[in-house]
Write a protein that holds these residues in place. Structure first.
Motif, short mmCIF file in Angstrom:
data_model
loop_
_atom_site.label_atom_id
_atom_site.label_comp_id
_atom_site.label_asym_id
_atom_site.label_seq_id
_atom_site.Cartn_x
_atom_site.Cartn_y
_atom_site.Cartn_z
N LYS A 190 3.68 14.55 11.82
CA LYS A 190 3.41 15.48 10.72
C LYS A 190 2.00 16.02 10.92
N GLU A 245 0.85 -1.20 0.00
CA GLU A 245 0.00 0.00 0.00
C GLU A 245 0.88 1.24 0.00
N GLU A 261 -0.65 8.64 5.98
CA GLU A 261 -1.56 8.95 7.08
C GLU A 261 -2.10 10.36 6.88
N SER A 276 7.87 18.39 -2.43
CA SER A 276 7.63 18.77 -1.03
C SER A 276 8.51 17.95 -0.07
N TYR A 277 9.11 16.88 -0.58
CA TYR A 277 10.04 16.11 0.26
C TYR A 277 11.45 16.69 0.17
N CYS A 287 6.36 4.57 9.28
CA CYS A 287 6.84 3.91 8.05
C CYS A 287 8.29 4.21 7.71
N LYS A 318 7.98 -1.44 -2.57
CA LYS A 318 7.50 -0.72 -1.39
C LYS A 318 8.67 -0.11 -0.60
N ASN A 337 9.63 4.12 -0.20
CA ASN A 337 9.76 4.87 1.06
C ASN A 337 11.19 5.32 1.28
N LEU A 381 -0.35 4.39 1.08
CA LEU A 381 -1.22 5.37 1.73
C LEU A 381 -0.40 6.24 2.67
#
Ligand code: UGA
Length: 470
Positions: free
Chosen positions: A339, A155, A159, A267-268, A279, A209, A213, A157
């Motif tokens: 965040k 996934e 938060e 934005s990162y 995560c 995945k 990240n 997603l």
């Protein structure tokens, strides 16, 4: 399709509610009876935008919860595993995954139709095809590929925007042990006809995945390293530096009509007091460990983690540089969540910041718009208290540290003006306007003027990196 989802946490519940909204028949299997009850009553057990509305739409129709895994699996065509994989400091803890695989296997013993088991939890490459596959075969007495299929469907997603992310996905990764498993998994996601699908084997899905990240975490640590360097350079500001970097058309493309697109990835590329959450820290650490186990030196991941570990210290150093003695000083910490938009404090940089302030004997007042209790990692101390609002948090403060970029904190200048006070403000997210404060320091802001802080012996030192009000 009838689908069981083992694990009613943030991933399982959001995925379940979204798939239920798309017409699948979903049963969430959750061992916490309170959560089962709450879901079945349509009450949302977590803070997540849009989720209460989805539950209201689906519970009692296409979504229900149970604590009985066997019933859920035997009435379903597919079962997702969406349980936690916490990092225990050395490797990810597979206890919950293993338990789920065994329970599903035992239930499969009682079925005759082909069943698809899908790992949705984040697991290190090889876990699905090795650990999960063999536990399923052992406990079901059935054969992978013939009696059941095994998929891996990570996934993506975030938060706070999990529902939106699920409903408007950027990609769907469909791992499978063979074409039959991949086809069945693809069928579940037919409702997302326009989304790019990546059909791969299970190990590749697991790697996608972790790599995703790790890339985002790398961008943040890179930005922080550039920011820390800017902090040492007179009249240099990391926000201008990274804004200039992001105008590279490979990061922010210019469309044929001349309009500039600013993708979210930029934005990162922002300096701050470090990344947190459930995560990034866990996944980068787990990939680093996995890489070491494969005999591949994870130099970049090592650096990403080390830079992030040091970042709260770099942030607090901006304070102690201006206010070396914190004993007897009141310091307000704005933000506990890792965040904005979430009540999650796991691995939040705020924890490390508070720990350091307490170590320096500061009197700490914390305020977060959503989180109203201190995370358990914060040592209990008479030197710390929680304020009810921004005014209460700041009214006695000698210094204010902004840790989480909640929108509400943008009102800080107005609040201080109303108090007729000008304490030192240290901006760990670079969201405030330096000129709005008399004493301002920010991550990645190089030495600018002489004005260093409200009341210490270092004020007026020429090498201070405080931006003073115009
Ligand atoms: C992250 C990923 O973004 C998701 O794609 C992934 O599915 C999820 O992990 C997961 O593995 O489950 P999340 O931890 O919710 O999602 O948070 P992000 O919004 O990505 O924030 C992570 C860190 O990045 C935070 O510390 C945040 O401060 C920082 N961040 C976030 C930025 O620096 N810039 C941003 O624009 C957003």
């Amino acid at each position: 399709m009838r689908i069981a989802i083992v694990g009613g946490g943030y991933v399982g519940l959001v995925s379940g509610a979204c798939l239920a909204a798309h017409g699948h028949d979903i049963v969430i299997v959750e061992s916490d009876l309170g959560k089962v009850q709450s879901i079945n009553q349509g009450n949302c057990p977590i803070f997540e935008a849009g989720l209460p509305e989805l539950l209201a739409k689906t519970v009692g129709k296409t979504l229900k919860a149970t604590d009985t895994i066997e019933d859920a699996v035997t009435i379903s065509d597919a079962t997702f595993i969406a349980v936690g994989t916490p990092f225990d400091g050395t490797s990810i803890d597979l206890t919950q995954i293993e338990q789920a695989a065994k329970d599903i296997g035992r239930a499969l013993k009682k079925t005759s139709a082909y069943h698809l088991v899908v790992v949705k939890s984040t697991v290190v490459p090889g876990t699905t095809d090795n650990t999960v596959a063999s536990l399923l075969e052992q406990t079901s007495g059935k054969k992978l590929g013939t009696d059941f299929g095994l998929g891996m469907n990570p996934e993506f997603l975030r938060e706070g925007t999990a529902v939106e992310d699920f409903m408007t996905p950027d990609r769907i990764v469909l791992g499978g042990n063979d074409a039959r498993a991949q086809n069945k998994l693809t069928q579940i996601y037919d409702c997302f006809a326009d989304t790019d699908k990546v059909r791969v084997n299970n190990t590749t899905a697991e790697m996608i995945k972790y790599a995703s990240n790790s890339l985002l975490a790398t961008l943040i640590s890179f930005s922080n390293e550039i920011g820390n360097l800017c902090s040492e350079l007179p009249d240099t500001d990391v926000t201008s530096v990274l804004a200039g970097v992001c105008l590279d058309k490979r990061l922010s493309p210019i469309m044929p009509n001349g309009e500039r697109v600013t993708p979210d990835i930029t934005s990162y590329l922002a300096a701050g007091c470090g990344f947190g959450g459930s995560c990034f820290p866990k996944d980068v650490n787990a990939l680093r460990k996995f890489s070491q186990q494969q005999g591949v030196k994870p130099s970049v991941l090592d650096a990403v983690i080390n830079t992030n570990k040091l970042q709260p210290e770099q942030f607090v150093a901006l304070l102690t540089d201006s206010m070396p003695e914190l004993q007897g000083k009141t310091v307000a910490v704005l933000g506990l969540a890792f965040k904005p938009g979430t009540d999650d404090t796991r691995e939040s940089p705020a924890i490390a910041v508070i720990q350091q302030l307490l170590k320096n004997d500061a009197q700490v007042v914390v305020y977060d718009p959503i989180v109203t209790t201190l995370p358990s990692e914060v040592p209990s101390s008479s030197n710390i208290s929680i304020a009810k609002n921004l005014n209460e948090a700041t009214k006695q403060a000698d210094a204010i540290l902004l840790v989480t970029a909640w929108d509400e904190f943008l009102a800080l200048a107005d609040v201080l003006n109303a108090q007729k006070r000008q304490p030192l403000v240290v901006d760990g997210r670079r969201v405030l306007t330096a000129g709005d404060f008399q004493h301002y320091r920010g991550i990645g802001l190089g030495p600018q003027t002489q004005n260093n802080g409200p009341d210490d012996d270092k004020s007026n030192k020429p090498d201070s990196n405080v931006a003073s009000a115009a």
